[in-house]
Design an enzyme around this catalytic site. Sequence first.
Site, short mmCIF file in Angstrom:
data_model
loop_
_atom_site.label_atom_id
_atom_site.label_comp_id
_atom_site.label_asym_id
_atom_site.label_seq_id
_atom_site.Cartn_x
_atom_site.Cartn_y
_atom_site.Cartn_z
CG ASN A 24 -11.55 -33.70 3.27
OD1 ASN A 24 -12.71 -33.88 2.88
ND2 ASN A 24 -10.34 -32.90 3.20
CG ASP A 26 -14.83 -32.44 4.91
OD1 ASP A 26 -13.80 -33.34 5.80
OD2 ASP A 26 -14.34 -31.23 4.49
CG HIS A 27 -16.23 -33.41 -1.21
ND1 HIS A 27 -16.97 -31.76 -1.66
CD2 HIS A 27 -14.73 -33.27 -1.03
CE1 HIS A 27 -15.49 -30.75 -1.82
NE2 HIS A 27 -14.86 -31.57 -1.74
NE ARG A 35 -32.37 -34.64 -2.21
CZ ARG A 35 -32.96 -35.50 -3.48
NH1 ARG A 35 -33.85 -36.82 -3.30
NH2 ARG A 35 -33.62 -35.36 -4.90
CG HIS A 60 -12.52 -28.13 6.85
ND1 HIS A 60 -12.12 -27.18 6.07
CD2 HIS A 60 -12.55 -27.15 7.79
CE1 HIS A 60 -12.15 -25.71 6.38
NE2 HIS A 60 -12.02 -25.71 8.23
NE ARG A 62 -16.46 -23.91 5.24
CZ ARG A 62 -15.38 -23.25 4.42
NH1 ARG A 62 -14.42 -24.57 3.85
NH2 ARG A 62 -15.49 -22.28 4.17
NE ARG A 66 -19.38 -24.15 4.14
CZ ARG A 66 -18.51 -23.52 2.73
NH1 ARG A 66 -17.45 -23.53 1.79
NH2 ARG A 66 -18.40 -22.57 3.27
CD GLU A 87 -8.46 -29.96 6.08
OE1 GLU A 87 -9.19 -29.06 5.36
OE2 GLU A 87 -8.14 -30.49 5.37
CB THR A 117 -13.19 -25.46 -1.10
OG1 THR A 117 -12.06 -25.81 0.00
CG2 THR A 117 -11.60 -24.90 -2.13
CB THR A 118 -9.45 -24.13 2.72
OG1 THR A 118 -10.15 -25.04 3.55
CG2 THR A 118 -8.70 -23.34 3.65
CD GLU A 168 -3.63 -30.54 4.28
OE1 GLU A 168 -3.21 -30.73 5.39
OE2 GLU A 168 -3.23 -29.83 2.87
CG HIS A 208 -6.52 -26.41 -1.68
ND1 HIS A 208 -7.93 -26.32 -2.78
CD2 HIS A 208 -7.18 -26.89 -0.78
CE1 HIS A 208 -8.29 -25.97 -2.40
NE2 HIS A 208 -8.57 -26.07 -1.24
N GLY A 230 -9.22 -34.97 -1.58
CA GLY A 230 -10.18 -35.73 -0.89
C GLY A 230 -11.18 -35.72 -2.49
N1 PXP Z 1 -5.96 -30.20 2.50
C1 PXP Z 1 -6.59 -29.21 2.92
C2 PXP Z 1 -6.11 -27.58 4.49
C3 PXP Z 1 -8.05 -29.08 2.81
O1 PXP Z 1 -8.79 -27.42 3.63
C4 PXP Z 1 -8.84 -29.35 1.47
C5 PXP Z 1 -9.51 -29.20 1.50
O2 PXP Z 1 -10.74 -29.77 2.22
C6 PXP Z 1 -7.82 -30.65 1.73
C7 PXP Z 1 -5.93 -30.71 1.71
C8 PXP Z 1 -7.27 -31.36 0.30
O3 PXP Z 1 -8.35 -30.67 -1.26
P1 PXP Z 1 -9.23 -31.38 -2.13
O4 PXP Z 1 -10.52 -31.79 -1.39
O5 PXP Z 1 -8.83 -30.43 -3.04
O6 PXP Z 1 -7.88 -32.88 -2.45
#
Ligand code: PXP
Length: 256
Positions: A24, A26-27, A35, A60, A62, A66, A87, A117-118, A168, A208, A230
């Site tokens: 993932n 996203d970060h 920024r 993801h 959202r 964000r 996602e 987060t989720t 999942e 997660h 992620g």
């Molecule tokens: N799976 C789902 C459904 C999530 O929402 C997330 C967080 O975005 C992850 C996996 C990954 O989680 P983590 O970033 O804690 O590894």
Amino acid sequence: MTRKFAFLDGRKERQFKMAKLAVNVDHVATIRQARGGVEPDPAAAAVMVELAGADGVVVHLREDRRHIQDRDARLVRQLVKTRMILEMAATDEMLAIAAEIKPQQATLVPERRQEVTTEGGLNVAAHENSVKKAVARLHEAGIEASLFLDPEPGAMRLARKVGADIVEIHTGAFCDAADKAAQARELKKISEAVRIAREEGLVVHAGHGIGYKTILDFAGMDGIAEFSIGHSIISRAVFSGLDRAVREMLELARMV
Ligand code: PXP
């Protein structure tokens, strides 16, 4: 998944369970959004994680945008050669975007604006009809449907009933457990959920909160085909680089 390897010297073949890893990114977008500029680019990260050997890339999108933006999701779809996993909440807006972008897989997650987060799995029992319709719309667009669920037997059975291909399993409660006893309880729940999901004919993913230590706690558990990770990978990447952070996690996933 279990793969068989025969030793070249004729010893009996050994079986290795080799879970896949979807990363993932996203970060990476979270840092960019801090920024409001153009770097670091999550689409570039998607290419790098694939080059490091990841089996898929997760973003993801959202409702509040964000981190991942629409442009990121479209670009990632074009760039990724393995599998893109989108996602998303099961809203009309997101279902329309998914049908247009056509990721290989969409994972339906619950979404609350205020959450960091989720936070929990999807409550299929409370929204059975709408989840069933969402799964059908994904299938119409040729997209595999995954549901992000807490490790509860009833949720696994309902996932089958609404037509999902994949579940999942939410591993957050296990990864965040305060002590060994709580960890053991949570791991047992996950193991039971995996067993039931497999019995229902579902493909099982897990994700997660999984880190470089916790991933190995799943090693004794048969049936997890893929991990979705992620935060721990992107965190390690800050210090040791994304390529190395992905390769190190991949090596561990292949032991599960
Ligand atoms: N799976 C789902 C459904 C999530 O929402 C997330 C967080 O975005 C992850 C996996 C990954 O989680 P983590 O970033 O804690 O590894």
